[in-house]
Design a protein around this motif. Structure first.
Motif, mmCIF file in Angstrom:
data_model
loop_
_atom_site.group_PDB
_atom_site.id
_atom_site.type_symbol
_atom_site.label_atom_id
_atom_site.label_comp_id
_atom_site.label_asym_id
_atom_site.label_seq_id
_atom_site.Cartn_x
_atom_site.Cartn_y
_atom_site.Cartn_z
ATOM 1 N N SER A 1 -4.218 0.963 -2.475
ATOM 2 C CA SER A 1 -3.429 0.808 -0.927
ATOM 3 C C SER A 1 -2.012 0.184 -1.607
ATOM 4 C CB SER A 1 -4.098 -0.671 -0.417
ATOM 5 O OG SER A 1 -3.771 -1.591 -1.261
ATOM 6 N N LYS A 2 -1.018 0.432 -0.636
ATOM 7 C CA LYS A 2 0.300 0.359 -1.204
ATOM 8 C C LYS A 2 0.750 -1.117 -1.639
ATOM 9 C CE LYS A 2 2.697 3.499 1.829
ATOM 10 N NZ LYS A 2 3.543 3.841 3.097
ATOM 11 N N LYS A 3 -0.139 -2.089 -0.845
ATOM 12 C CA LYS A 3 0.020 -3.444 -1.593
ATOM 13 C C LYS A 3 -0.369 -3.441 -3.062
ATOM 14 C CE LYS A 3 -1.552 -8.037 -0.016
ATOM 15 N NZ LYS A 3 -2.394 -8.719 0.876
ATOM 16 N N THR A 4 -1.588 -2.836 -3.390
ATOM 17 C CA THR A 4 -2.074 -2.983 -4.677
ATOM 18 C C THR A 4 -1.150 -2.153 -5.695
ATOM 19 O OG1 THR A 4 -4.262 -2.751 -4.074
ATOM 20 C CG2 THR A 4 -4.042 -2.256 -6.197
ATOM 21 N N VAL A 5 -0.529 -1.163 -5.336
ATOM 22 C CA VAL A 5 0.533 -0.566 -6.097
ATOM 23 C C VAL A 5 1.714 -1.302 -6.374
ATOM 24 C CG1 VAL A 5 2.025 1.497 -6.266
ATOM 25 C CG2 VAL A 5 -0.267 1.862 -5.470
ATOM 26 N N PHE A 6 2.102 -2.090 -5.242
ATOM 27 C CA PHE A 6 3.362 -2.942 -5.346
ATOM 28 C C PHE A 6 3.225 -4.061 -6.331
ATOM 29 C CE2 PHE A 6 5.683 -6.717 -3.874
ATOM 30 C CZ PHE A 6 7.086 -6.238 -4.210
#
Length: 93
Positions: A39-44
């Motif tokens: 997810s984008k949250k994990t990548v961030f």
């Protein structure tokens, strides 16, 4: 070897539990299928942690280079003698 055969016949055959087509630990079986993208949250979060790690490394390399170069003064090679360098003495006959 002939003495060992009767002994080997009495040992039960051990079955190996190797199977490449059953899921292990409740996971789904896949073959040449890419996992779901994070997810984008994990990548961030990963980018933040990576940026902090590189800041930490580069900051400490600039402010404390002794961790890499050592905490000693480098000797002056002009002061080394021929015997220290392994150069044989000149024979003046």
């Amino acid at each position: 070897m002939s003495l060992l055969r009767p002994l080997l016949r009495t040992v039960p055959i051990l079955k190996r539990g190797i199977s490449t087509s059953t899921p292990k630990l409740g996971g789904a079986w896949t073959y040449r299928v890419a996992p779901h993208p994070p997810s984008k949250k994990t990548v961030f979060k990963a980018e933040i942690i990576g940026a902090f790690m590189w800041w930490w490394i580069l900051y400490h390399l600039m402010t404390e280079p002794e961790h890499i170069t050592g905490e000693f003064e480098y000797p002056d090679p002009r002061k080394w003698t021929d015997s220290e360098l392994g150069i044989p003495a000149d024979d003046e006959d």
